[in-house]
Design an enzyme around this catalytic site. Structure first.
Site, PDB file in Angstrom:
ATOM      1  N   TRP A  20       0.810  -1.221   0.000  1.00 29.45           N
ATOM      2  CA  TRP A  20       0.000   0.000   0.000  1.00 29.45           C
ATOM      3  C   TRP A  20       0.846   1.275   0.000  1.00 29.45           C
ATOM      4  CZ3 TRP A  20      -0.667  -4.159   3.299  1.00 29.45           C
ATOM      5  CH2 TRP A  20       0.047  -4.113   4.497  1.00 29.45           C
ATOM      6  N   ARG A  21       2.160   1.110   0.040  1.00 24.98           N
ATOM      7  CA  ARG A  21       3.035   2.283  -0.072  1.00 24.98           C
ATOM      8  C   ARG A  21       3.431   2.551  -1.518  1.00 24.98           C
ATOM      9  NH1 ARG A  21       6.704   1.200   5.228  1.00 24.98           N
ATOM     10  NH2 ARG A  21       5.231   2.062   6.728  1.00 24.98           N
ATOM     11  N   GLU A  33      -5.541   0.720   5.687  1.00 20.82           N
ATOM     12  CA  GLU A  33      -5.647   1.338   7.005  1.00 20.82           C
ATOM     13  C   GLU A  33      -6.714   0.656   7.864  1.00 20.82           C
ATOM     14  OE1 GLU A  33      -3.658   3.290   8.388  1.00 20.82           O
ATOM     15  OE2 GLU A  33      -2.460   3.928   6.692  1.00 20.82           O
ATOM     16  N   GLN A  38      -5.702  -2.803  14.723  1.00 21.19           N
ATOM     17  CA  GLN A  38      -5.675  -3.967  15.612  1.00 21.19           C
ATOM     18  C   GLN A  38      -5.059  -5.213  14.970  1.00 21.19           C
ATOM     19  OE1 GLN A  38      -6.863  -3.547  18.702  1.00 21.19           O
ATOM     20  NE2 GLN A  38      -8.106  -1.717  18.509  1.00 21.19           N
ATOM     21  N   TYR A  78     -12.222  -8.691  14.636  1.00 19.57           N
ATOM     22  CA  TYR A  78     -12.873  -7.372  14.734  1.00 19.57           C
ATOM     23  C   TYR A  78     -13.757  -7.139  13.496  1.00 19.57           C
ATOM     24  CZ  TYR A  78      -9.403  -6.580  18.402  1.00 19.57           C
ATOM     25  OH  TYR A  78      -8.634  -6.685  19.531  1.00 19.57           O
ATOM     26  N   TYR A 116      -7.774   9.195  12.978  1.00 21.10           N
ATOM     27  CA  TYR A 116      -6.526   8.611  12.489  1.00 21.10           C
ATOM     28  C   TYR A 116      -6.632   8.201  11.025  1.00 21.10           C
ATOM     29  CZ  TYR A 116      -3.350   4.918  11.252  1.00 21.10           C
ATOM     30  OH  TYR A 116      -2.463   4.144  10.559  1.00 21.10           O
ATOM     31  N   ASP A 134      -1.814   7.547  16.250  1.00 22.13           N
ATOM     32  CA  ASP A 134      -2.252   6.201  16.613  1.00 22.13           C
ATOM     33  C   ASP A 134      -1.367   5.716  17.761  1.00 22.13           C
ATOM     34  OD1 ASP A 134       0.197   5.621  15.443  1.00 22.13           O
ATOM     35  OD2 ASP A 134      -0.563   3.974  14.206  1.00 22.13           O
ATOM     36  N   CYS A 188      10.814   1.848  17.744  1.00 26.45           N
ATOM     37  CA  CYS A 188      10.422   2.256  19.101  1.00 26.45           C
ATOM     38  C   CYS A 188       9.225   1.411  19.533  1.00 26.45           C
ATOM     39  CB  CYS A 188      10.080   3.751  19.109  1.00 26.45           C
ATOM     40  SG  CYS A 188       9.941   4.476  20.758  1.00 26.45           S
ATOM     41  N   CYS A 195      16.838   1.034  21.520  1.00 23.44           N
ATOM     42  CA  CYS A 195      17.409   2.304  22.000  1.00 23.44           C
ATOM     43  C   CYS A 195      18.903   2.419  21.697  1.00 23.44           C
ATOM     44  CB  CYS A 195      17.175   2.442  23.511  1.00 23.44           C
ATOM     45  SG  CYS A 195      15.429   2.515  23.966  1.00 23.44           S
ATOM     46  N   CYS A 198      19.362   3.961  18.197  1.00 25.36           N
ATOM     47  CA  CYS A 198      18.304   4.917  17.867  1.00 25.36           C
ATOM     48  C   CYS A 198      18.874   6.259  17.414  1.00 25.36           C
ATOM     49  CB  CYS A 198      17.396   5.122  19.077  1.00 25.36           C
ATOM     50  SG  CYS A 198      15.974   6.175  18.719  1.00 25.36           S
ATOM     51  N   CYS A 204      16.212  11.855  23.464  1.00 17.66           N
ATOM     52  CA  CYS A 204      15.059  11.145  24.016  1.00 17.66           C
ATOM     53  C   CYS A 204      15.014  11.245  25.537  1.00 17.66           C
ATOM     54  CB  CYS A 204      15.095   9.671  23.592  1.00 17.66           C
ATOM     55  SG  CYS A 204      13.721   8.706  24.230  1.00 17.66           S
TER      56      CYS A 204
END
Length: 345
Positions: A20-21, A33, A38, A78, A116, A134, A188, A195, A198, A204
């Site tokens: 979808w990109r 989307e 979920q 869902y 969103y 989100d 993240c 970390c 990162c 941060c």
């Protein structure tokens, strides 16, 4: 530290190649989307291709019966997402001549499209400078900026939305939004964030204050209820069985199931057996047996379902019986479909 530029540079080097990109088609972006709400990318991806094959355009989806949509969605969970999606497709055809509205405010008028999703479609498909918020965004921003607002509180959405919009690259809203979501999804992460490698190490606040595990703050606990489902798998002398449609509101609305006996607590097998024999005596029962000693535990977001299947042989024919080979045509909750697949297909 320039948060926005650092994020966009990270995205250029680390973004995943997701189907979808590769498009700015609002139908495909909307579809992805809704599926990704979920649901993990790995699970959603085959469904994305399956839906495009079955319903290449929003008009095709609008024309399809709801059962066809639910059948394609089977196993994704869902299911209200699928029902809302079907309604929205019909809304787009009826009110917008089959063309997606091209602004954030208009997109919000569509059923199942919240802040969103509207922001994602508006920015990615139409380049409108509006930030998405989100779970990934809450996590990244709360950690980097040290925001300790409870994300389940009423003020959190407004606070994080304002922060995200101040950071948004107005010339590249699609890239910024996808970068922020991607960073939260693969770097993240909720547990064990990377970390040590990162790009935001020096700025941060969560890392500096050793609060990575505590952020974002989420105080409201989800109450989980236990339900006990006893599915009655009738089989007449011709091998036909019975199905019923879940028409009441709640989980699995408009999906099919075997006749259900639900109890509020775990009951001994003998008690369930007596109940079945009493309530279904008119069907001329030959034998009743539970197919598994242990109940199948099926976890939903707010419910634990303890599920048992009972094979019930009959002496007389079912007037509205369904052949086993026809079961494939109906949309089922995945736990029932898996049972059918193992025993009938």
């Amino acid at each position: 530290m320039d948060f926005t530029n650092s994020l966009l540079l990270w995205y250029l080097e680390n973004q995943r190649d997701l189907p979808w990109r590769q498009t700015r088609d609002p139908y495909r972006i909307w579809l992805s989307e809704i599926m990704l709400q979920q649901t993990r990318v790995a699970q959603a991806t085959p469904y994305f291709f399956r839906f495009l094959e079955a319903f290449p355009t929003v008009t095709d989806m609008a024309k399809a019966p709801e059962e066809a949509i639910l059948k394609q969605w089977q196993g994704l969970g869902y299911y209200s997402r699928a029902r809302n999606m079907h309604f929205t497709a019909q809304q787009i055809v009826a009110e917008y001549q089959g063309n997606f509205p091209n602004t954030y405010d208009e997109l919000l008028q569509l059923k199942g499209v919240g802040d969103y999703t509207a922001a994602a479609i508006a920015s990615i498909a139409f380049n409108e400078p509006v930030a998405v918020v989100d779970g990934n965004v809450y996590r990244v921003l709360s950690r980097f900026f040290g925001v300790e607002t409870d994300i389940t509180s009423s003020k959190a959405k407004k606070e994080f939305s304002e922060l995200a919009n101040t950071l948004l690259d107005k010339n590249r809203p699609a890239q910024f939004n996808q970068a922020l979501m991607e960073f939260g999804a693969i770097h993240c992460t909720p547990k064990n964030p990377k970390c040590e490698s990162c790009v935001f190490q020096s700025g941060c606040i969560a890392l500096r204050d050793k609060k990575t595990a505590q952020l974002p703050v989420k105080l409201k606990k989800t109450k989980v209820t236990n339900r006990f489902f006893h599915y009655l798998v009738f089989e007449d002398p011709e091998g036909k069985t019975l199905l019923e449609k879940r028409t009441e509101k709640g989980i699995w609305h408009n999906l099919y199931q075997f006749p259900l006996l639900e109890t509020t607590e775990s009951k001994p097998y003998e008690e369930i057996l007596r109940k079945i024999e009493t309530e279904h005596a008119e069907k001329s029962l030959s034998s009743v047996r539970v197919l598994e000693n242990e109940a199948v535990l099926h976890k939903l977001s707010h419910q634990n379902l303890y599920i048992r299947f009972y094979k019930i042989s009959l002496n007389k024919l079912l007037t509205s019986g369904i052949k086993a080979e026809s079961l494939e045509n109906y949309p089922f909750p995945i736990v029932i479909y898996n049972f059918i697949k193992s025993n009938y297909l």
